[in-house]
Design a protein around this motif. Structure first.
Motif, short mmCIF file in Angstrom:
data_model
loop_
_atom_site.label_atom_id
_atom_site.label_comp_id
_atom_site.label_asym_id
_atom_site.label_seq_id
_atom_site.Cartn_x
_atom_site.Cartn_y
_atom_site.Cartn_z
N ASP A 48 -7.72 6.73 -8.21
CA ASP A 48 -7.45 5.29 -8.18
C ASP A 48 -5.94 5.02 -8.14
OD1 ASP A 48 -8.26 2.66 -8.05
OD2 ASP A 48 -8.31 2.39 -10.22
N LEU A 49 -5.29 5.49 -7.09
CA LEU A 49 -3.83 5.49 -7.02
C LEU A 49 -3.24 4.10 -6.76
CD1 LEU A 49 -3.28 8.85 -5.13
CD2 LEU A 49 -3.09 8.37 -7.56
N PRO A 50 -2.04 3.83 -7.27
CA PRO A 50 -1.45 2.49 -7.20
C PRO A 50 -1.02 2.05 -5.81
CG PRO A 50 0.12 4.03 -8.15
CD PRO A 50 -1.18 4.75 -8.04
N PHE A 51 -0.75 3.00 -4.90
CA PHE A 51 -0.27 2.56 -3.59
C PHE A 51 -1.39 1.96 -2.74
CE2 PHE A 51 -1.50 7.01 -2.69
CZ PHE A 51 -2.26 6.85 -1.54
N VAL A 52 -2.65 2.14 -3.16
CA VAL A 52 -3.77 1.63 -2.38
C VAL A 52 -3.70 0.11 -2.22
CG1 VAL A 52 -6.28 1.30 -2.38
CG2 VAL A 52 -5.31 3.54 -2.93
N LYS A 53 -3.42 -0.59 -3.31
CA LYS A 53 -3.36 -2.05 -3.24
C LYS A 53 -2.24 -2.52 -2.33
CE LYS A 53 -2.98 -6.26 -6.00
NZ LYS A 53 -2.89 -6.83 -7.36
N GLY A 54 -1.07 -1.89 -2.46
CA GLY A 54 0.06 -2.30 -1.62
C GLY A 54 -0.18 -2.01 -0.15
N MET A 55 -0.75 -0.84 0.15
CA MET A 55 -1.02 -0.51 1.54
C MET A 55 -2.10 -1.41 2.12
SD MET A 55 1.24 1.72 2.13
CE MET A 55 0.76 2.05 3.81
N ASP A 56 -3.08 -1.77 1.31
CA ASP A 56 -4.12 -2.68 1.79
C ASP A 56 -3.51 -4.03 2.18
OD1 ASP A 56 -7.04 -3.34 2.07
OD2 ASP A 56 -6.51 -4.85 0.58
N ARG A 57 -2.55 -4.49 1.38
CA ARG A 57 -1.87 -5.75 1.69
C ARG A 57 -1.07 -5.63 3.00
NH1 ARG A 57 1.75 -7.89 -3.05
NH2 ARG A 57 -0.32 -7.91 -4.00
N LEU A 58 -0.40 -4.50 3.19
CA LEU A 58 0.39 -4.30 4.40
C LEU A 58 -0.50 -4.12 5.63
CD1 LEU A 58 3.21 -1.93 3.07
CD2 LEU A 58 3.40 -4.35 3.65
N PHE A 59 -1.65 -3.48 5.44
CA PHE A 59 -2.59 -3.33 6.55
C PHE A 59 -3.07 -4.70 7.04
CE2 PHE A 59 -4.30 1.26 5.78
CZ PHE A 59 -3.00 1.72 5.87
N LYS A 60 -3.37 -5.58 6.08
CA LYS A 60 -3.83 -6.93 6.45
C LYS A 60 -2.70 -7.73 7.08
CE LYS A 60 -7.39 -7.14 2.87
NZ LYS A 60 -7.82 -7.73 1.58
N GLU A 61 -1.48 -7.46 6.66
CA GLU A 61 -0.33 -8.15 7.24
C GLU A 61 -0.14 -7.78 8.71
OE1 GLU A 61 4.45 -8.09 6.57
OE2 GLU A 61 3.21 -8.17 4.75
N VAL A 62 -0.60 -6.59 9.09
CA VAL A 62 -0.53 -6.18 10.49
C VAL A 62 -1.32 -7.16 11.35
CG1 VAL A 62 -1.22 -4.39 12.16
CG2 VAL A 62 -0.17 -3.74 9.98
N ILE A 63 -2.46 -7.61 10.85
CA ILE A 63 -3.30 -8.56 11.60
C ILE A 63 -2.56 -9.88 11.78
CG2 ILE A 63 -5.49 -9.81 11.60
CD1 ILE A 63 -6.63 -7.56 9.86
N GLU A 64 -1.83 -10.32 10.74
CA GLU A 64 -1.07 -11.57 10.84
C GLU A 64 0.07 -11.45 11.83
OE1 GLU A 64 0.23 -12.53 6.94
OE2 GLU A 64 -1.77 -12.47 6.05
N ARG A 65 0.71 -10.29 11.85
CA ARG A 65 1.84 -10.09 12.75
C ARG A 65 1.40 -9.82 14.19
NH1 ARG A 65 6.90 -6.94 10.04
NH2 ARG A 65 6.83 -7.83 7.94
#
Length: 498
Positions: free
Chosen positions: A214-231
């Motif tokens: 349950d590593l901490p970078f998962v939440k941050g990367m999930d946010r950045l992955f979704k930001e790809v859709i916005e960009r």
């Protein structure tokens, strides 16, 4: 006598490297060493990989949880306590600390990781030395989701990388596969048709372990992955990527504008090959989000460096000296005028003269106080630096290195290398010194403009290229002090580039 700590270091630091690197690190295999390796199954490469992956994950969790960048004890101790309580193969503080320094070589690299966990790409770029780690975390995030084919992982990771960085995504993808130890060569009778690809089974195993932690970078990367859709909303209609990105957000959560842009292009359903029939009927992994700790939601504000405080004090002293000089000049003028004035105006002029004298005296006292403060700041900065590299905090590191320079020590090259790494880490913690390469690596060859050459680098010799673009090679690191560039990276012009 067996050196257990050195074997532990070798197990951890040979993470994602070929078998020969581990064998080289442990040296001669005596009967005692062989017995020790067999006792904990360390002679099996897969077992060592699992250990290293798990300890890496525990260190990452500790860095994020404690939000500490320069206190290794707060990071290392909880990892050792948890690991040793749950595993037969025990780890020492020295081995885990060496692994921490191997994974995160500087304060800025640890700060960059925390910002990545928060999904803040702007702050991540400010602290990261290059985009290498970013691509590694993109792939590690994708490994957790084992319902993806190799081709999908390749296409999605390159799309995400290209959204945030300008480098060659295909080259960076292969470099990341190699760093993570999941690259395999597909040979062909025609050498030109051979290529490198992802080793799927190993990537899945890596992903399962990270998901369990349950590593901490998962939440941050999930946010950045979704930001790809916005960009770049067109990823929702990209045949190679749409299957993945459509899973990230629910239909009602997609921004109306993004949907409109995506629908402007013909939408094709993802090919059947995008769905992976899992081996052994393994369930599809779900991405779990980690909780964010309020105590480290804000970026740590760096302390003002002693050098900066000293420079500020010196500037203030110069301003005060100039004011005093101006007042003294005014005093001389006032004295001349006083001699020319009548007796009737003398009392008034005497009063003004007295006020000027008092102001000069007050400023003189202020100058003396500021000079004393500046001297104290300078002395304290030197004390802090010397204590960091020479005292008990660093296990008398400066003395050890001095003995090494005299040829008095008998340490191996690996130990001396570790001492030097510790030396630079102590400098980083004490005064904020960190290496700087403008996001590149030593030996990189690249083009830059004359403007970039003049403002961002130091140059060997004179430029021979006639045009605006110059082909150069990075040969030496630059250095920053608390994030401010003090020495620019050194480059040289490549022969035959003009």
């Amino acid at each position: 006598m067996i050196h257990e700590i050195e074997i532990q270091k070798a197990v951890l630091k040979s993470i994602n490297t070929p078998e020969k690197e581990f064998l080289k690190a442990i040296g001669k295999q005596t009967d005692e060493v062989v017995a020790y390796l067999k006792q904990y199954s360390l002679n099996d490469m897969r077992s060592r990989e699992i250990i290293a992956w798990q300890v890496q994950g525990l260190l990452e969790k500790a860095i994020y949880k404690h939000g500490t960048y320069d206190n290794f004890a707060n990071i290392v101790k909880p990892v050792i306590e948890k690991w040793n309580a749950e595993n037969e193969f025990k780890l020492s503080y020295e081995a885990v600390e060496a692994f921490l320094m191997y994974l995160f070589k500087s304060t800025n690299s640890r700060r960059a990781f925390v910002e990545l966990c928060e999904g803040d790409i702007v702050s991540y770029k400010a602290f990261a030395h290059s985009s290498d780690e970013f691509f590694d975390y993109v792939l590690r995030m994708l490994f957790i989701q084992d319902n993806l084919f190799t081709k999908v992982i390749r296409a999605v990771s390159m799309k995400i990388y290209s959204t945030y960085f300008d480098g060659n995504a295909e080259q960076e993808y292969e470099k990341s596969l190699k760093r993570l130890g999941v690259m395999k060569k597909v040979e062909s009778e025609d050498p030109t048709q051979s290529y490198n690809t992802l080793q799927g089974n190993k990537a899945k195993a890596y992903g399962r372990i990270m998901e369990q932690l349950d590593l901490p970078f998962v939440k941050g990367m999930d946010r950045l992955f979704k930001e790809v859709i916005e960009r770049n909303p067109k990823v929702l209609s990209d045949k190679k990527c749409s299957f993945f990105f459509k899973q990230l957000v629910k239909k009602e959560e997609v921004d109306t504008k993004s949907v409109a842009l995506a629908q402007a292009a013909p939408v094709e359903e993802a090919d059947d090959f995008l769905i992976l029939e899992l081996e052994n009927n393994a369930p599809v992994a779900e991405v779990r989000e980690t909780s964010t700790l309020a105590s480290i939601q804000q970026v740590e504000q760096p302390e003002v460096a002693p050098q900066q405080a000293s420079a500020t004090a010196n500037t203030l002293l110069a301003d005060i000296d100039a004011t005093i000089a101006s007042l003294q000049a005014s005093r001389e003028v006032a004295a001349q005028l006083l001699a020319e004035q009548t007796q009737a105006t003398a009392p008034q002029e005497d009063s003004r003269f007295a006020i000027a004298e008092e102001e000069i005296e007050r400023l003189r006292r202020m100058v003396e106080e500021e000079r004393e403060k500046a001297a104290s700041i300078e002395e304290n900065s030197y004390r802090k630096l010397i204590d960091a590299i020479a005292g008990g905090r660093s296990n008398y590191l400066l003395s050890e290195l001095y003995r090494e320079s005299l040829g008095e020590s008998t340490y191996t090259r690996e130990i001396v290398q570790g001492q030097l790494m510790n030396f630079f880490n102590q400098l980083n913690m004490a005064i904020g010194l960190d290496y700087f390469t403008n996001g590149r690596q030593i030996g990189d060859e690249f083009n830059l403009t004359r403007y970039e050459l003049a403002h961002d680098y130091r140059f060997i010799g004179e430029v021979q290229t006639a045009g605006d673009e110059i082909l150069v090679k990075l040969v030496q690191y630059g250095w920053t002090l608390n994030g401010k560039v003090i020495v620019q990276p050194l480059i040289q012009e490549l022969k035959g580039a003009y």
